[in-house]
Design an enzyme around this catalytic site. Sequence first.
Site, PDB file in Angstrom:
ATOM      1  N   ARG A  75     -14.109  56.425   5.303  1.00  0.00           N
ATOM      2  CA  ARG A  75     -14.477  57.787   5.474  1.00  0.00           C
ATOM      3  C   ARG A  75     -14.153  58.495   4.234  1.00  0.00           C
ATOM      4  NH1 ARG A  75     -11.001  59.756   8.145  1.00  0.00           N
ATOM      5  NH2 ARG A  75      -9.681  58.057   8.849  1.00  0.00           N
ATOM      6  N   HIS A 133      -7.211  61.938  19.101  1.00  0.00           N
ATOM      7  CA  HIS A 133      -7.288  60.673  18.238  1.00  0.00           C
ATOM      8  C   HIS A 133      -6.515  59.799  19.163  1.00  0.00           C
ATOM      9  CE1 HIS A 133      -7.377  58.565  14.209  1.00  0.00           C
ATOM     10  NE2 HIS A 133      -8.299  57.883  15.316  1.00  0.00           N
ATOM     11  N   CYS A 144      -3.482  51.654  12.091  1.00  0.00           N
ATOM     12  CA  CYS A 144      -1.982  51.294  12.677  1.00  0.00           C
ATOM     13  C   CYS A 144      -1.622  50.626  13.741  1.00  0.00           C
ATOM     14  CB  CYS A 144      -1.091  52.587  12.710  1.00  0.00           C
ATOM     15  SG  CYS A 144      -0.753  53.735  11.204  1.00  0.00           S
ATOM     16  N   SER A 190      -5.084  56.259  11.696  1.00  0.00           N
ATOM     17  CA  SER A 190      -6.262  55.000  11.395  1.00  0.00           C
ATOM     18  C   SER A 190      -5.406  53.915  10.825  1.00  0.00           C
ATOM     19  CB  SER A 190      -7.200  55.636  10.217  1.00  0.00           C
ATOM     20  OG  SER A 190      -7.747  56.931  10.619  1.00  0.00           O
ATOM     21  N   ARG A 202     -15.237  45.987   9.354  1.00  0.00           N
ATOM     22  CA  ARG A 202     -15.321  46.583  10.864  1.00  0.00           C
ATOM     23  C   ARG A 202     -15.877  45.797  12.028  1.00  0.00           C
ATOM     24  NH1 ARG A 202     -12.408  51.554  12.053  1.00  0.00           N
ATOM     25  NH2 ARG A 202     -11.536  52.192   9.950  1.00  0.00           N
ATOM     26  N   TYR A 213     -21.717  54.620   5.613  1.00  0.00           N
ATOM     27  CA  TYR A 213     -20.347  54.120   6.293  1.00  0.00           C
ATOM     28  C   TYR A 213     -20.004  54.568   7.634  1.00  0.00           C
ATOM     29  CZ  TYR A 213     -15.651  53.196   7.711  1.00  0.00           C
ATOM     30  OH  TYR A 213     -14.593  52.844   8.540  1.00  0.00           O
ATOM     31  N   ASP A 268      -9.745  54.651  20.923  1.00  0.00           N
ATOM     32  CA  ASP A 268      -9.826  55.625  19.631  1.00  0.00           C
ATOM     33  C   ASP A 268      -9.597  57.253  20.051  1.00  0.00           C
ATOM     34  OD1 ASP A 268      -9.690  55.927  16.779  1.00  0.00           O
ATOM     35  OD2 ASP A 268     -11.723  56.455  16.676  1.00  0.00           O
ATOM     36  N   LYS A 284     -15.898  60.612  14.943  1.00  0.00           N
ATOM     37  CA  LYS A 284     -15.034  61.336  14.292  1.00  0.00           C
ATOM     38  C   LYS A 284     -15.622  62.912  14.192  1.00  0.00           C
ATOM     39  CE  LYS A 284     -12.130  57.945  13.868  1.00  0.00           C
ATOM     40  NZ  LYS A 284     -11.151  57.726  14.550  1.00  0.00           N
TER      41      LYS A 284
HETATM   42  C1  OXD Z   1     -10.246  55.881  12.103  1.00  0.00           C
HETATM   43  C2  OXD Z   1     -11.354  54.995  12.516  1.00  0.00           C
HETATM   44  O1  OXD Z   1     -10.530  55.836  10.783  1.00  0.00           O
HETATM   45  O2  OXD Z   1     -11.112  55.018  14.167  1.00  0.00           O
HETATM   46  O3  OXD Z   1      -9.439  56.350  12.506  1.00  0.00           O
HETATM   47  O4  OXD Z   1     -12.485  54.468  11.858  1.00  0.00           O
HETATM   48 MN    MN Z   2      -9.629  56.520  14.761  1.00  0.00          MN
END
Ligand code: OXD
Ligand code: MN
Length: 601
Positions: free
Chosen positions: A86, A245, A269, A267, A385, A216, A294, A225
């Site tokens: 991102r 989130h 974690c 993100s 991913r 992406y 998410d 998002k």
């Molecule tokens: C993020 C994702 O970046 O879920 O939080 O991709």
């Molecule tokens: Mn996320």
Amino acid sequence: MTNSAPAIFPPSGIGDARSANQAVLDWVHDIATLTEPENIFWCDGSDQENDFLVAESIKQNVLIKLNQKTIPRSYLHRSNPNDVARVEQFTFVCTPTKEEAGPTNNWSEPAEMYAKLRGLLKGAMRGRTMFVIPYMMGPPDSPLTKVGFEITDSKYVVLNMRIMTRMGEVAVKRLGSDLNAEWNRGVHSLLDVNPERRFICHFPQDNTIISVGSGYGGNVLLSKKCFALRIGTYLARTQGWMAEHMLILGVESPEGKKHYVAAAFPSACGKTNFAMLIPPAHFKGWKVTTVGDDIAWMQIRDGRLYAVNPENGYFGVVPGTSYKSNPNAMKSIAHDTIYTNVALTDDGDAWWEGKDGPRPAHAVDWRGNDWTPESKEKAAHPNSRFTTPMRNNPALDPDVEKGEGVPISAIIFGGRRSDTVPLVYQAFDWDHGVYLGATMASETTAAATGAIGQVRRDPMAMLPFCGYNIGDYFQHWLDIGKRLTNPPLIFNVNWFRKGVKGQFLWPGFGENMRVLKWIIDRCEGTGGALKSPIGWLPSPHDLDLAELDIDHKCVAEILGIDHEEWQRELAAHKEFFDSLGGVVPEKLLEQREQLAVRFKE
Ligand code: OXD
Ligand code: MN
């Protein structure tokens, strides 16, 4: 459609625009007139359409077929190496005034940004097919569910959106024919995938997203998002609900008592790992199930918070995923999965750093270059991913489709902190919990471009995702609290604290069940805790550590509060609030003062 618009393609009966709302058709016509595509492809999300697009993508090298015996119906996509995460620096919230976007968002005046984007989109789809994707966020019979349309010139986007959302006729039907019905307009074009012409722009007042110059995931799967969070937060505030989130998981005791918790981590974690946690052997009979990994959309019913997962799939970080770290994710991505930027082994399998088993003697890395264990470069990009349907998850919660959502007993905030923040503690009440969320911080990861490993404040893990003024967002949290008669308890966790030698103090992964169990005990009113300046802290014997191979000194260290570290932390909270330029609600400033006072008592 007028006669001057391009023909609907393909004419074979796949996809059908006839039942669409006239407002959608007018918008599609407008974008087609601007971008001048060769064809318009109206997506219906059917298997037939998917097979057709997969075959086309393989022909055009957009997808590489993986070994169909070992990972059936799975494919690899390699993104442009300049386009792997991102791009927060090119993400804009375009509201009539800068103040509405607030201090944490890049802002642009809407008319100016529309003009710039329309300039970039002019003729951008010449010689390309324009896909129109109708999609729905949320279970079919939920009052929280919303409809979006994404226009894109990327087949990869279509194939991913089919996994990530409920796509096709179901969304068209849900929207109906009311010209004033609410729906999200999303326009995406790859342009020439040039970072200089890469903009991810949100127009909350118009329920519109325009994303150009990237291929992406987080920049182009506009449902995620962009809609479910940035536009979602704006809609949530005006409509009195919450877009967060957060993962959502269910915890069921051997006696069949069930609680749901929602957890916000920044993100990369370990949200997906936590959402799919398998309890260690000691917790025989306990079951953890996944509602979402998410995003949570939450509403108030009977004074409680109820959550739905608006998504239909997972877009998770691959490296580090293994049968040890996340067996349910490994099972989920063993078929019907699109991999992005992982390595390709000589026998057509996907490979990444941290996968079980030996490293391959040879592979092709995420850029398409030869790779061997001697190579200095990583084989898979750190932000590579998987896109996989939530149906693949063996631990999927049975109530994932429940329209009213699942009742939330606890909210957990967390971040990646090497020091200062203990393994777990509980807020004294809702407002204090909002303070814990507002001052959350984490060391940065590869999910966004930029430096890695620096502590950054990331309130509620929403810093890059809140679509309006963060001060108003904090106030919205406080206001929601006033309407809850039975609010969730709020906790903070940190799986990542390190000892003096730089080693992790806590084993993490499935063992996080021990922390979750304490949280559930607190919800049940049975768990013990000590009052500390920062909140309710478990003592070592309040945590069930049986059969865990951990040094007692480590446990004391990981639950400890170092006053000097916390003085620095308090100063960092002040610095962060000050940096927001006066938008932080008085109630949260008071919370900071009370925290400072508690340290002096
Ligand atoms: C993020 C994702 O970046 O879920 O939080 O991709
Ligand atoms: Mn996320």
